[in-house]
Design a protein around this motif. Structure first.
Motif, short mmCIF file in Angstrom:
data_model
loop_
_atom_site.label_atom_id
_atom_site.label_comp_id
_atom_site.label_asym_id
_atom_site.label_seq_id
_atom_site.Cartn_x
_atom_site.Cartn_y
_atom_site.Cartn_z
N PRO A 36 0.83 -1.20 0.00
CA PRO A 36 0.00 0.00 0.00
C PRO A 36 0.86 1.26 0.00
O PRO A 36 2.02 1.22 0.44
N PRO A 37 0.34 2.38 -0.49
CA PRO A 37 1.12 3.62 -0.51
C PRO A 37 1.33 4.17 0.90
O PRO A 37 0.56 3.86 1.82
N LYS A 38 2.35 4.98 1.05
CA LYS A 38 2.57 5.65 2.33
C LYS A 38 1.62 6.82 2.46
O LYS A 38 1.40 7.58 1.53
N THR A 39 1.04 6.96 3.63
CA THR A 39 0.12 8.08 3.88
C THR A 39 0.89 9.25 4.50
O THR A 39 1.88 9.03 5.20
N PRO A 40 0.45 10.49 4.25
CA PRO A 40 -0.70 10.87 3.41
C PRO A 40 -0.37 10.73 1.93
O PRO A 40 0.77 10.94 1.51
N CYS A 41 -1.39 10.36 1.15
CA CYS A 41 -1.22 10.23 -0.29
C CYS A 41 -2.53 10.58 -0.99
O CYS A 41 -3.61 10.52 -0.38
N ILE A 42 -2.43 10.96 -2.26
CA ILE A 42 -3.62 11.26 -3.06
C ILE A 42 -4.14 9.95 -3.63
O ILE A 42 -3.39 9.18 -4.21
N LEU A 43 -5.43 9.72 -3.47
CA LEU A 43 -6.05 8.48 -3.93
C LEU A 43 -6.40 8.55 -5.42
O LEU A 43 -6.31 9.60 -6.05
N GLY A 44 -6.83 7.41 -5.96
CA GLY A 44 -7.34 7.38 -7.33
C GLY A 44 -6.42 6.68 -8.30
O GLY A 44 -5.22 6.93 -8.33
N LEU A 45 -7.02 5.77 -9.13
CA LEU A 45 -6.24 4.96 -10.06
C LEU A 45 -6.54 5.27 -11.52
O LEU A 45 -5.86 4.73 -12.39
N GLU A 46 -7.54 6.10 -11.80
CA GLU A 46 -7.84 6.44 -13.20
C GLU A 46 -8.51 7.80 -13.28
O GLU A 46 -9.25 8.21 -12.38
N CYS A 47 -8.23 8.50 -14.38
CA CYS A 47 -8.81 9.82 -14.59
C CYS A 47 -8.77 10.15 -16.07
O CYS A 47 -8.00 9.56 -16.84
N ALA A 48 -9.59 11.12 -16.46
CA ALA A 48 -9.61 11.59 -17.85
C ALA A 48 -9.60 13.11 -17.83
O ALA A 48 -10.13 13.75 -16.91
N GLY A 49 -8.98 13.71 -18.86
CA GLY A 49 -8.92 15.17 -18.91
C GLY A 49 -8.13 15.65 -20.11
O GLY A 49 -7.99 14.94 -21.12
N GLU A 50 -7.59 16.86 -19.98
CA GLU A 50 -6.85 17.50 -21.07
C GLU A 50 -5.39 17.69 -20.69
O GLU A 50 -5.08 18.02 -19.53
N VAL A 51 -4.52 17.54 -21.67
CA VAL A 51 -3.09 17.73 -21.43
C VAL A 51 -2.79 19.22 -21.31
O VAL A 51 -3.12 20.00 -22.19
N GLU A 52 -2.16 19.61 -20.20
CA GLU A 52 -1.78 21.01 -19.98
C GLU A 52 -0.32 21.26 -20.30
O GLU A 52 0.07 22.38 -20.65
N ALA A 53 0.50 20.26 -20.18
CA ALA A 53 1.94 20.40 -20.48
C ALA A 53 2.53 19.02 -20.66
O ALA A 53 2.00 18.02 -20.14
N VAL A 54 3.65 18.96 -21.40
CA VAL A 54 4.35 17.70 -21.59
C VAL A 54 5.80 17.88 -21.17
O VAL A 54 6.40 18.93 -21.36
N GLY A 55 6.35 16.83 -20.56
CA GLY A 55 7.72 16.89 -20.11
C GLY A 55 8.71 16.58 -21.21
O GLY A 55 8.34 16.19 -22.33
N GLU A 56 9.96 16.76 -20.88
CA GLU A 56 11.03 16.51 -21.84
C GLU A 56 11.03 15.04 -22.28
O GLU A 56 10.89 14.13 -21.47
N GLY A 57 11.14 14.83 -23.58
CA GLY A 57 11.19 13.48 -24.12
C GLY A 57 9.85 12.90 -24.50
O GLY A 57 9.78 11.81 -25.07
N VAL A 58 8.75 13.61 -24.21
CA VAL A 58 7.41 13.11 -24.56
C VAL A 58 7.10 13.54 -25.98
O VAL A 58 7.10 14.74 -26.29
N GLU A 59 6.78 12.59 -26.85
CA GLU A 59 6.57 12.89 -28.27
C GLU A 59 5.14 12.60 -28.74
O GLU A 59 4.70 13.17 -29.73
N ASN A 60 4.43 11.74 -28.05
CA ASN A 60 3.13 11.29 -28.54
C ASN A 60 1.97 12.17 -28.09
O ASN A 60 0.83 11.92 -28.47
N PHE A 61 2.25 13.17 -27.23
CA PHE A 61 1.18 14.02 -26.72
C PHE A 61 1.56 15.48 -26.86
O PHE A 61 2.74 15.84 -26.84
N LYS A 62 0.52 16.33 -26.97
CA LYS A 62 0.73 17.78 -27.04
C LYS A 62 -0.34 18.45 -26.19
O LYS A 62 -1.35 17.83 -25.81
N VAL A 63 -0.12 19.73 -25.90
CA VAL A 63 -1.06 20.49 -25.09
C VAL A 63 -2.43 20.51 -25.77
O VAL A 63 -2.53 20.76 -26.98
#
Length: 476
Positions: free
Chosen positions: A117-144
């Motif tokens: 199990p994760p160490k507490t305190p921690c943010i819960l949740g295993l799935e989500c959907a939304g919009e990409v706000e930024a991409v990190g270095e080396g990410v090629e398949n996604f854009k804002v």
């Protein structure tokens, strides 16, 4: 003494020697120069002041709302808190979350009833959907601006989340964020169970536990993409009417009843496939229903969740109730046992490409109109405990979804608490009056004593003055 007061005094001393040409300035610097070197010249101080004033004040770190597990156990450990916005790292995608999925495994995480199990305190949740706000270095398949669904290991229930790009997937343009969050985990599990592990075909029969839940509804829909499949669904009695209206389950059986006899009445030979997310005693009962060449697949252990907090007795009982089946017995009976754990496959066993291909196949089925997720209800982040309670009580039909933009339900005032509060205030007021009354009486008594003392002093003074006057008269 400051630098400004010493400078004129140094100029008024005629015997003061000044450095001559060829001498070392450092060795013959004046006290004023030494102090300037130590304290800095007025020009440097002014420049430093201007630079300081020109530097804008540092802004406090931005915050976001998140569902935080502060400690394992009951619902009191689940809180909505302000957390710093996540920092994007190389290879990650920053997502503005629009919808989140609630799974039974989230309840087990809250209890601490999972491995590692994760160490507490921690943010819960295993799935989500939304919009990409930024991409990190080396990410090629996604854009804002890309619309995506993600499967992070925890921390999905927040307004923003950073996820390694390998756990992020594009969603069809026409798909809502709520549908994407309802599809991700449930349909991946269902698809792998049916098509990869059970190898379901036309003419087969299927016994499904928790048929009314999110995964259960996904399994039923996917099973209906194959012709001539007979489905036996086990679930709580209060869900039967709604599931009958859907018309996707051939035979509904009541959870907790002797459903094995009911199955035998309809199909004396038993069933070809059993999909079990309960574990415990159900393993033994369901295994007896398998035909030769049948397949029993365990993909959960929700029977260990019997109360609001973790019970070691429930966990132990759930596993001890399972009969031990030897490979020789499987060999003799021509039966198969299998298990499936999506979390282990994705995060521990390098199943990234396998899961990605599965999600793409599921989205194709959605585009063709062959599947549509059943959403039971949508909740605000602040109401997550109530949503968890509904799933804990097995009252949901389909997926429970969280919406970060949704307003929380107004909290009604409890009449009993209101009456108790009014009674308490009245009692305090009454006690206050009682306390004040003796104080007032004491004050009155003290005032009376002061008055008597003052009157006595006045009379004594008058008497003394009177005696003095009589004495003066006699002497005159």
């Amino acid at each position: 003494m400051t630098e400004t007061t010493e400078a004129p005094a140094a100029a008024s001393q005629p015997d003061k020697k000044t450095p001559t040409e060829g001498t070392n300035p450092d060795a013959s610097s004046t006290p004023n120069e030494e102090q300037q070197a130590a304290n800095g010249s007025p020009e440097k101080k002014a420049a430093a002041t201007e630079e300081k004033e020109a530097t804008p004040p540092q802004e406090p770190p931005k915050e976001m709302r998140a569902v935080v597990l502060t400690g394992f156990g009951g619902f009191k450990g689940v809180k909505i808190l302000k957390k710093p916005e996540p920092t994007l790292q190389a290879g990650e995608v920053l997502i503005r979350v629009r919808s989140c999925g609630l799974n039974f495994q989230d309840l087990m995480v809250r209890l601490g009833a999972i491995d590692s199990p994760p160490k507490t305190p921690c943010i819960l949740g295993l799935e989500c959907a939304g919009e990409v706000e930024a991409v990190g270095e080396g990410v090629e398949n996604f854009k804002v601006g890309d619309r995506v669904v993600a499967l992070p290991e925890f921390k999905a229930w927040a307004e923003l989340v950073t996820v390694p790009a390998k756990y992020v997937y594009h969603i069809p343009d026409e798909m809502s964020f709520a549908d994407a969050a309802a599809i991700a985990i449930n349909y991946v599990v269902a698809y792998i169970l049916l098509f990869d592990l059970a190898s379901i075909k036309s003419g087969k029969s299927l016994l499904l536990h928790s048929a009314g839940g999110g995964v259960g509804q996904a399994i039923v829909q996917l099973a209906r993409t194959i012709d001539n499949v007979q489905v036996f669904g086990v679930c709580s009695k209060n869900k039967h009417e709604a599931l009958k209206a859907g018309g996707l389950i051939d035979h509904l059986l009541e959870r907790g009843s002797d459903y094995t006899n009911e199955v035998r009445k309809i199909s004396p030979e038993g069933v070809d496939i059993v999909l079990d997310c309960l574990c415990g005693e159900e393993c033994n009962r369901s295994y007896t229903l398998l035909k030769p060449m049948g397949k029993y697949i365990l993909y959960g252990s929700s029977n260990v969740v019997t109360g609001e907090t973790k019970s070691f007795f429930s966990v132990a009982r759930s596993w001890w109730q399972v009969d031990k089946v030897s490979p020789i017995k499987l060999f003799d009976e021509n039966k198969s046992l299998a298990g499936f754990n999506l979390r282990h496959l994705l995060y521990q066993q390098d199943g990234v490409e396998y899961v990605k291909n599965t999600i793409e196949a599921i989205f194709d089925l959605w585009k063709d109109g062959k599947i549509k997720p059943t959403i039971d209800s949508t909740w605000a982040l602040e109401d997550v405990a109530e949503a968890m309670q509904k799933m804990h009580d097995r009252k949901n039909i389909g997926k429970i979804v969280l919406d970060p933009a949704m307003e929380p339900k107004p909290k009604p005032a409890t009449p009993a608490k209101g009456k108790a509060k009014a009674k308490k205030e009245a009692s305090e007021e009454k006690n206050g009056d009682k306390e004040k009354k003796p104080e007032n009486e004491a004050e009155k008594k003290e005032e009376a004593n002061d008055k008597e003392a003052t009157e006595g002093e006045a009379k004594a003074a008058e008497k003394e003055n009177g005696e003095a006057t009589e004495s003066e008269k006699q002497s005159s």
